[in-house]
Enzyme design. Structure first.
Site, PDB file in Angstrom:
ATOM      1  N   LYS A 176     -12.808  -5.804   9.945  1.00 48.32           N
ATOM      2  CA  LYS A 176     -13.386  -4.836   9.175  1.00 48.32           C
ATOM      3  C   LYS A 176     -14.858  -4.557   9.542  1.00 48.32           C
ATOM      4  O   LYS A 176     -15.563  -3.539   9.546  1.00 48.32           O
ATOM      5  CB  LYS A 176     -13.347  -5.362   7.606  1.00 48.32           C
ATOM      6  CG  LYS A 176     -11.855  -5.095   7.140  1.00 48.32           C
ATOM      7  CD  LYS A 176     -11.528  -5.873   5.743  1.00 48.32           C
ATOM      8  CE  LYS A 176     -10.234  -5.519   5.262  1.00 48.32           C
ATOM      9  NZ  LYS A 176     -10.005  -6.546   4.128  1.00 48.32           N
ATOM     10  N   VAL A 232       0.709  -1.324  -0.004  1.00 49.45           N
ATOM     11  CA  VAL A 232      -0.057   0.025   0.005  1.00 49.45           C
ATOM     12  C   VAL A 232       0.889   1.234   0.057  1.00 49.45           C
ATOM     13  O   VAL A 232       0.366   2.421  -0.775  1.00 49.45           O
ATOM     14  CB  VAL A 232      -0.838  -0.013   1.010  1.00 49.45           C
ATOM     15  CG1 VAL A 232      -1.988   1.290   1.228  1.00 49.45           C
ATOM     16  CG2 VAL A 232      -1.974  -1.271   1.135  1.00 49.45           C
TER      17      VAL A 232
HETATM   18  N1  HSE Z   1      -6.009  -9.078   2.780  1.00 52.58           N
HETATM   19  C1  HSE Z   1      -6.611  -7.995   2.766  1.00 52.58           C
HETATM   20  C2  HSE Z   1      -7.875  -8.884   1.525  1.00 52.58           C
HETATM   21  C3  HSE Z   1      -6.415  -6.759   2.028  1.00 52.58           C
HETATM   22  O1  HSE Z   1      -7.435  -9.729   1.238  1.00 52.58           O
HETATM   23  O2  HSE Z   1      -8.923  -8.152   1.579  1.00 52.58           O
HETATM   24  C4  HSE Z   1      -7.092  -5.622   2.208  1.00 52.58           C
HETATM   25  O3  HSE Z   1      -7.705  -5.221   3.322  1.00 52.58           O
END
Ligand code: HSE
Length: 434
Positions: free
Chosen positions: A207, A15
């Site tokens: 998340k 990122v």
């Molecule tokens: N490892 C995470 C995914 C990266 O595959 O969505 C993005 O948050």
């Protein structure tokens, strides 16, 4: 334009590299939108000698991200290190305590310490922005925090892990093995440093915890989430589900009711043609149900350097414009205590895969047990026995049930196993009719 906003980036992995790429290409565009010049002045990464495709020689280089966080020449500290603990946590705290704005893509950090960090940011009068933390390039944080500010959200669900969705899609479309596709997702920069966070459902849970808090105005509560990953999903499950009209997706689901909040992460059979069922590959999709807006679905790339960096840049521009507000939509002290809904078993259909002993009466016995538990069958697939099965021949027996309750399903499956009708532990996947 003489003023500038000075960025310090901790973590030059996937990122971080993406942020440098966007600024190299769109520096003038971003500055015009921000109203100030955007300058990277300092960076921190483990390996200074690594080729990154950008000239970083003029920047201040820190081995220790915590030192970067304290650099008085930095206005905005961008944390792209990852992980719930140090050094990411210490660096973010030092930055906030030094009255620097913070941008982070670190969902694990937010899921564990989000409310405390939000409180600290408020006390210091600085931003804590995290658009890149959930669903990569999809502006779900801004949508919940700003776009839906006039709504009460009752439910949200979605595909929030690009790695898992990529794996499930490639297994389905190309018949490739789980391990093979996971390796590819890692090479493409989608997976977490430890990919068990992806495939075990923990990344989705991090998340989900963040957006549940934003959507419902409640404290972040990761511990309340029931988590199941995709490790046990087989090529056969995907093929069977497809033949029966479903796709398998790893979903995060949050529901708010009078009784409290329910959050869960698990592989799910979604009917083909329903929302999120066509969200494939690295794409994520989040569906939000607001009381005035109705249903809303946002879809886009959920992982990878550039989509995630695009979200970081949106936070940079917001900070430059002075457009920041309480991190979770309301002041941290006003986030409601998390009230968990009473443990409610999933009510819906189930996909069940049995490795049935191929002998007279086996199917009838299974049907009898299901009937005893008042479970009604929607469809059945029985395949021929496998040649390699020795010493006792078995045959895969797949069924989809009509809506029932999880307790009944579990009781039936344990009786089927206990009574010796199957050669291995039955597999069960929830169905959501979205
Ligand atoms: N490892 C995470 C995914 C990266 O595959 O969505 C993005 O948050």
């Amino acid at each position: 334009m003489t003023k500038s906003l000075r960025l310090g980036i901790a973590g030059l992995g996937t990122v971080g590299g993406g942020v440098l790429d966007i600024l190299a290409k769109h520096g003038a565009l971003v500055a015009a939108r921000a109203g100030v010049k955007i300058e990277v002045v300092a960076v921190s990464a483990r390996d200074r000698s690594k080729k990154r495709g950008h000239d970083l020689s003029a920047l201040t280089w820190y081995e220790d991200p915590v030192k970067l966080a304290a650099d008085p020449n930095v206005d905005v500290f961008i944390e792209l290190i990852g992980g719930e603990g140090n050094p990411a946590k210490a660096a973010v705290e030092v930055a906030l305590n030094s009255k620097k704005h913070v941008i982070t893509a670190n969902k694990a950090l937010l899921a564990h310490h989000g409310a405390a960090l939000a409180k600290l940011a408020e006390a210091q009068g600085v931003a804590l922005n995290f658009e890149a933390s959930v669903a990569g390039g999809i502006p779900i944080i801004k949508t919940l925090r700003e776009g839906l500010a006039g709504n009460r959200v009752g439910k949200l669900f979605g595909i929030m892990n690009g790695t898992c969705n990529y794996i499930l899609t490639k297994m389905a479309n190309e018949g490739r093995s789980f391990a093979d596709v996971l390796k590819e997702a890692q090479a493409l920069g989608y997976a977490e440093a430890d990919p068990t966070f992806d495939v075990g459902g923990f990344d989705t849970a991090h998340k989900l915890a963040v957006i549940t808090s934003l959507a419902f105005g409640s404290q972040v509560n990761l511990a309340a989430i029931d988590i199941e990953g995709i490790e046990a999903i087989t090529l056969e499950d995907i093929r069977n589900a497809s033949e029966m009209g479903y796709k398998i997706k790893l979903l995060g689901v949050a529901v708010a009711s009078e009784e409290g909040i329910e959050q869960r992460v698990h592989p799910t059979l979604v009917p083909k043609g329903s929302p999120v069922s066509d969200t494939d590959g690295v794409f994520n999709a989040v569906v939000v149900k607001g009381d005035f807006v109705g249903d809303l679905m946002l879809e886009g790339r959920g992982a990878g350097a550039h989509p995630t960096a695009s979200a970081v840049l949106s936070d940079v521009v917001d900070i430059a414009r002075g457009n920041f507000r309480p991190a979770f939509g309301v002041p941290a002290a006003e986030l409601r205590p998390y009230k968990a809904a009473p443990q409610k078993a999933h009510e819906g259909g189930y996909y069940v895969a049995l490795e049935l002993h191929d002998k007279p009466g086996a199917v009838a016995a299974v049907a009898r047990i299901l009937a005893d538990e008042k479970i009604s069958i929607e469809s059945i697939v029985q395949r021929g026995k496998k040649e390699k099965d020795t010493p006792r021949a078995t045959a895969p027996f797949i069924l989809i049930t009509h809506d029932t309750v999880e307790t009944a399903m579990r009781a039936a499956l344990s009786r089927i196993e206990r009574d010796g009708h199957v050669a291995s532990h039955p597999r069960m996947i929830r169905i959501e009719r979205l």
